[in-house]
Design a protein around this motif. Structure first.
Motif, PDB file in Angstrom:
ATOM      1  N   ALA A  62       0.828  -1.208   0.000  1.00 49.98           N
ATOM      2  CA  ALA A  62       0.000   0.000   0.000  1.00 49.98           C
ATOM      3  C   ALA A  62       0.863   1.258   0.000  1.00 49.98           C
ATOM      4  O   ALA A  62       0.506   2.275  -0.609  1.00 49.98           O
ATOM      5  CB  ALA A  62      -0.930  -0.003   1.209  1.00 49.98           C
ATOM      6  N   VAL A  63       2.012   1.198   0.654  1.00 50.15           N
ATOM      7  CA  VAL A  63       2.915   2.346   0.691  1.00 50.15           C
ATOM      8  C   VAL A  63       3.685   2.481  -0.623  1.00 50.15           C
ATOM      9  O   VAL A  63       3.852   3.589  -1.155  1.00 50.15           O
ATOM     10  CB  VAL A  63       3.897   2.208   1.876  1.00 50.15           C
ATOM     11  N   LEU A  64       4.140   1.362  -1.169  1.00 47.91           N
ATOM     12  CA  LEU A  64       4.965   1.411  -2.381  1.00 47.91           C
ATOM     13  C   LEU A  64       4.146   1.735  -3.631  1.00 47.91           C
ATOM     14  O   LEU A  64       4.674   2.337  -4.575  1.00 47.91           O
ATOM     15  CB  LEU A  64       5.659   0.058  -2.589  1.00 47.91           C
ATOM     16  N   GLY A  65       2.867   1.351  -3.641  1.00 48.79           N
ATOM     17  CA  GLY A  65       2.063   1.476  -4.845  1.00 48.79           C
ATOM     18  C   GLY A  65       2.047   2.856  -5.476  1.00 48.79           C
ATOM     19  O   GLY A  65       2.324   3.001  -6.682  1.00 48.79           O
ATOM     20  N   PRO A  66       1.722   3.917  -4.740  1.00 48.93           N
ATOM     21  CA  PRO A  66       1.692   5.248  -5.360  1.00 48.93           C
ATOM     22  C   PRO A  66       3.033   5.674  -5.951  1.00 48.93           C
ATOM     23  O   PRO A  66       3.079   6.317  -7.004  1.00 48.93           O
ATOM     24  CB  PRO A  66       1.287   6.161  -4.196  1.00 48.93           C
ATOM     25  N   HIS A  67       4.133   5.322  -5.294  1.00 54.04           N
ATOM     26  CA  HIS A  67       5.452   5.660  -5.822  1.00 54.04           C
ATOM     27  C   HIS A  67       5.741   4.883  -7.106  1.00 54.04           C
ATOM     28  O   HIS A  67       6.311   5.429  -8.065  1.00 54.04           O
ATOM     29  CB  HIS A  67       6.534   5.365  -4.773  1.00 54.04           C
ATOM     30  N   THR A  72       6.108   5.140 -13.267  1.00 46.18           N
ATOM     31  CA  THR A  72       5.758   4.696 -14.621  1.00 46.18           C
ATOM     32  C   THR A  72       5.420   5.862 -15.542  1.00 46.18           C
ATOM     33  O   THR A  72       5.292   5.666 -16.756  1.00 46.18           O
ATOM     34  CB  THR A  72       4.566   3.725 -14.585  1.00 46.18           C
ATOM     35  N   THR A  73       5.249   7.069 -14.979  1.00 45.06           N
ATOM     36  CA  THR A  73       5.036   8.242 -15.828  1.00 45.06           C
ATOM     37  C   THR A  73       6.341   8.729 -16.436  1.00 45.06           C
ATOM     38  O   THR A  73       6.324   9.545 -17.362  1.00 45.06           O
ATOM     39  CB  THR A  73       4.395   9.390 -15.034  1.00 45.06           C
ATOM     40  N   HIS A  74       7.476   8.261 -15.910  1.00 43.74           N
ATOM     41  CA  HIS A  74       8.781   8.612 -16.472  1.00 43.74           C
ATOM     42  C   HIS A  74       8.963   7.869 -17.789  1.00 43.74           C
ATOM     43  O   HIS A  74       8.522   6.719 -17.928  1.00 43.74           O
ATOM     44  CB  HIS A  74       9.884   8.229 -15.480  1.00 43.74           C
ATOM     45  N   PRO A  75       9.602   8.494 -18.788  1.00 43.82           N
ATOM     46  CA  PRO A  75       9.767   7.824 -20.089  1.00 43.82           C
ATOM     47  C   PRO A  75      10.381   6.436 -20.000  1.00 43.82           C
ATOM     48  O   PRO A  75      10.061   5.562 -20.802  1.00 43.82           O
ATOM     49  CB  PRO A  75      10.675   8.789 -20.862  1.00 43.82           C
ATOM     50  N   ALA A  76      11.259   6.232 -19.027  1.00 44.82           N
ATOM     51  CA  ALA A  76      11.901   4.921 -18.904  1.00 44.82           C
ATOM     52  C   ALA A  76      11.132   3.972 -18.002  1.00 44.82           C
ATOM     53  O   ALA A  76      11.502   2.813 -17.849  1.00 44.82           O
ATOM     54  CB  ALA A  76      13.335   5.085 -18.359  1.00 44.82           C
ATOM     55  N   GLY A  77      10.028   4.466 -17.400  1.00 43.26           N
ATOM     56  CA  GLY A  77       9.336   3.671 -16.399  1.00 43.26           C
ATOM     57  C   GLY A  77       8.794   2.362 -16.911  1.00 43.26           C
ATOM     58  O   GLY A  77       8.851   1.339 -16.228  1.00 43.26           O
ATOM     59  N   LEU A  87       5.204  -3.997 -11.329  1.00 41.91           N
ATOM     60  CA  LEU A  87       3.835  -3.579 -11.608  1.00 41.91           C
ATOM     61  C   LEU A  87       2.887  -4.776 -11.633  1.00 41.91           C
ATOM     62  O   LEU A  87       1.750  -4.692 -11.145  1.00 41.91           O
ATOM     63  CB  LEU A  87       3.777  -2.834 -12.945  1.00 41.91           C
ATOM     64  N   ASP A  88       3.320  -5.886 -12.207  1.00 37.96           N
ATOM     65  CA  ASP A  88       2.487  -7.091 -12.206  1.00 37.96           C
ATOM     66  C   ASP A  88       2.210  -7.558 -10.783  1.00 37.96           C
ATOM     67  O   ASP A  88       1.098  -7.960 -10.442  1.00 37.96           O
ATOM     68  CB  ASP A  88       3.167  -8.211 -12.995  1.00 37.96           C
ATOM     69  N   ARG A  89       3.230  -7.492  -9.942  1.00 42.46           N
ATOM     70  CA  ARG A  89       3.036  -7.922  -8.560  1.00 42.46           C
ATOM     71  C   ARG A  89       2.103  -6.965  -7.806  1.00 42.46           C
ATOM     72  O   ARG A  89       1.315  -7.389  -6.963  1.00 42.46           O
ATOM     73  CB  ARG A  89       4.389  -8.054  -7.855  1.00 42.46           C
ATOM     74  N   ALA A 109      -4.492  -0.756 -18.571  1.00 39.57           N
ATOM     75  CA  ALA A 109      -3.590   0.318 -19.003  1.00 39.57           C
ATOM     76  C   ALA A 109      -2.251  -0.240 -19.457  1.00 39.57           C
ATOM     77  O   ALA A 109      -1.727   0.152 -20.515  1.00 39.57           O
ATOM     78  CB  ALA A 109      -3.404   1.324 -17.869  1.00 39.57           C
ATOM     79  N   PHE A 110      -1.707  -1.173 -18.709  1.00 45.86           N
ATOM     80  CA  PHE A 110      -0.391  -1.677 -19.062  1.00 45.86           C
ATOM     81  C   PHE A 110      -0.448  -2.737 -20.155  1.00 45.86           C
ATOM     82  O   PHE A 110       0.535  -2.933 -20.874  1.00 45.86           O
ATOM     83  CB  PHE A 110       0.330  -2.182 -17.805  1.00 45.86           C
ATOM     84  N   HIS A 111      -1.575  -3.386 -20.301  1.00 42.20           N
ATOM     85  CA  HIS A 111      -1.708  -4.305 -21.421  1.00 42.20           C
ATOM     86  C   HIS A 111      -1.695  -3.539 -22.741  1.00 42.20           C
ATOM     87  O   HIS A 111      -1.029  -3.953 -23.703  1.00 42.20           O
ATOM     88  CB  HIS A 111      -2.991  -5.114 -21.292  1.00 42.20           C
ATOM     89  N   ARG A 112      -2.421  -2.435 -22.793  1.00 42.10           N
ATOM     90  CA  ARG A 112      -2.417  -1.624 -24.018  1.00 42.10           C
ATOM     91  C   ARG A 112      -1.006  -1.138 -24.341  1.00 42.10           C
ATOM     92  O   ARG A 112      -0.563  -1.184 -25.500  1.00 42.10           O
ATOM     93  CB  ARG A 112      -3.363  -0.433 -23.862  1.00 42.10           C
ATOM     94  N   LEU A 113      -0.301  -0.672 -23.331  1.00 42.50           N
ATOM     95  CA  LEU A 113       1.047  -0.162 -23.541  1.00 42.50           C
ATOM     96  C   LEU A 113       1.996  -1.267 -23.981  1.00 42.50           C
ATOM     97  O   LEU A 113       2.793  -1.089 -24.917  1.00 42.50           O
ATOM     98  CB  LEU A 113       1.547   0.487 -22.252  1.00 42.50           C
ATOM     99  N   ARG A 114       1.909  -2.424 -23.345  1.00 38.39           N
ATOM    100  CA  ARG A 114       2.824  -3.511 -23.669  1.00 38.39           C
ATOM    101  C   ARG A 114       2.547  -4.091 -25.055  1.00 38.39           C
ATOM    102  O   ARG A 114       3.486  -4.459 -25.765  1.00 38.39           O
ATOM    103  CB  ARG A 114       2.724  -4.596 -22.590  1.00 38.39           C
TER     104      ARG A 114
END
Length: 438
Positions: A62-67, A72-77, A87-89, A109-114
């Motif tokens: 719960a703490v790590l999730g928002p970070h 993932t908004t970073h270009p390399a994320g 992210l899968d976990r 969201a991540f399926h579309r991106l991947r």
């Protein structure tokens, strides 16, 4: 900055206003931004808990999730394979907590991106597709889940082979969908095959093997083979207690399912005692609103009904129905299951018109979801039909059945109606760290 509400100290944390974050980020060079991203990613990867399905790790997730989501908004994320795994976990954590809607939004969201960057057949794309299907199943959208699970299973079997852990996970999940749709024979055949593969490749005590054993027992129950279901659930419970501990969610699932078998075999007192103990353990471990906790509560209410405690059954079903309406929605199959079982309690207590109205409304909504030919629908129709015949009687002619079984990676229905929540669904356990890899 604290005086201007731009910075706030919380227990163990400092929260910085988004405006301040944007100003600081905008003032950094490209090199400094990349260095900050790398440092943050390394910290998150080092801090990740091992198993998203284990409730003891949920506060950390719960703490790590928002970070993680911010990174993932970073270009390399999304180009970082370790972050994609993380992210899968995190998606599996949301699912394990019962936040199926949140898990679905993230997985979509991540399926579309991947798919656009890696291709539809890439393992990471298939992991996201697998996570989508698990969330759909949790939300009661069984046809949609089956279509996606079938695609993933076909691709994984072709590219990875029949014995690959990912392929076996997909086979298991596809069987979940078949069960949820009432195709119990097909689910049994696929689960038997998967269990054989897992016993041979992973061993009898591996968590995945025990998941398959647990799910096969659910199929046997649905097909009326209660003795074999009890034997297999009893063995699985013993193995899980020994390898996972008495309070692990998977162990509690096996205890719940064994109690359902005892109920089916007419051992109502033993079923009640085991369900009471299981519910007592589930509430502090999973929380009172978790789908699995509510499933165990629904099953205990059925035990109380069978023992003639109609007032106790009604009170527990009313509470469970209220919690399911609030957390899952009024149209979720689990919620409708609670409504139908509550109607049985009302019949038994003499509130015949109220019972008939509640049952008829829930049954119609269930038909819309599962279809008129689903076994649970036919059973519920027969129960509704006998309702008017027991006017003035002390109880309905047709007893309610256990609210649900709770196989992990399984979203089965109870024998009457509704879908059981997964007890510890792992949308893609093959992405776990090696120590607990599926």
């Amino acid at each position: 900055m604290a005086g201007y509400s731009l910075l706030r100290r919380e227990e163990g944390f400092i929260r910085v206003h988004r405006l301040v974050q944007a100003v600081i980020w905008g003032s950094m060079s490209v090199e400094d931004r990349q260095a900050s991203f790398t440092t943050a990613a390394e910290l998150l990867l080092a801090a990740q808990p091992s198993d998203p399905s284990n409730p003891t790790t949920w506060p950390t997730w719960a703490v790590l999730g928002p970070h993680l989501l911010h990174l993932t908004t970073h270009p390399a994320g999304t180009d970082s394979h370790p972050l994609r795994d993380l992210l899968d976990r995190f998606c599996r954590y949301l699912h394990a907590r019962g936040d199926y809607a949140g898990a679905l939004r993230l997985a979509l969201a991540f399926h579309r991106l991947r798919r656009s960057t890696l291709g539809a057949d890439h393992p990471d794309s298939l992991s996201s597709a697998n996570n989508i299907a698990a969330a759909l199943r949790g939300l009661g959208r069984y046809d949609d889940a089956r279509a996606m699970d079938q695609d993933v299973y076909t691709l994984r079997r072709r590219t990875l082979g029949a014995d690959h852990p990912d392929t076996l996970t997909s086979a298991n999940n596809l069987a979940d969908d078949l069960y949820a749709l009432g195709w119990f024979d097909r689910a049994q055949a696929l689960n038997e095959e998967t269990l054989e593969h897992r016993r041979r490749t992973l061993g009898a005590d591996h968590p995945d093997t025990l998941i398959s054993a647990n799910n096969l027992a659910a199929d046997l129950y649905a097909l009326g083979d209660y003795d074999r279901a009890r034997a297999l659930n009893g063995e699985t419970l013993e193995r899980r207690r020994r390898t996972l501990g008495a309070d692990h969610p998977d162990t509690l699932t096996s205890a719940n399912n064994l109690a359902v078998d005892l109920y089916a075999l007419g051992q109502f007192d033993r079923a009640r005692l085991l369900h009471e103990e299981t519910l007592r353990r589930m509430r502090p471990v999973l929380g009172p609103d978790h789908p699995d906790t509510l499933g165990a509560a629904g099953n205990l209410a059925v035990d109380l009904y069978a023992l003639g405690d109609y007032d106790g059954a009604r009170a527990l079903n009313e509470e469970t129905l209220d919690r399911r309406r609030r957390t899952l929605g009024a149209g979720h199959p689990d919620t409708l299951t609670s409504a139908i079982n509550l109607a049985d309690d009302l019949y038994a207590l003499g509130f015949l018109e109220e019972a008939r109205t509640l049952h008829a409304e829930a049954l119609q909504r269930m038909r819309d979801i599962l279809g008129a030919d689903h076994p649970d629908i036919r059973a519920s129709e027969s129960r509704l039909a006998v309702g008017p015949a027991v006017l003035g009687a002390s109880r309905p002619a047709a007893e309610p059945q256990p609210d649900e079984l709770q196989p992990d990676e399984h979203a089965p229905h109870g024998p009457i109606s509704g879908a059981a929540p997964p007890d510890s669904t792992r949308p893609d356990p093959t992405d776990e760290p090696p120590a607990i890899a599926r």
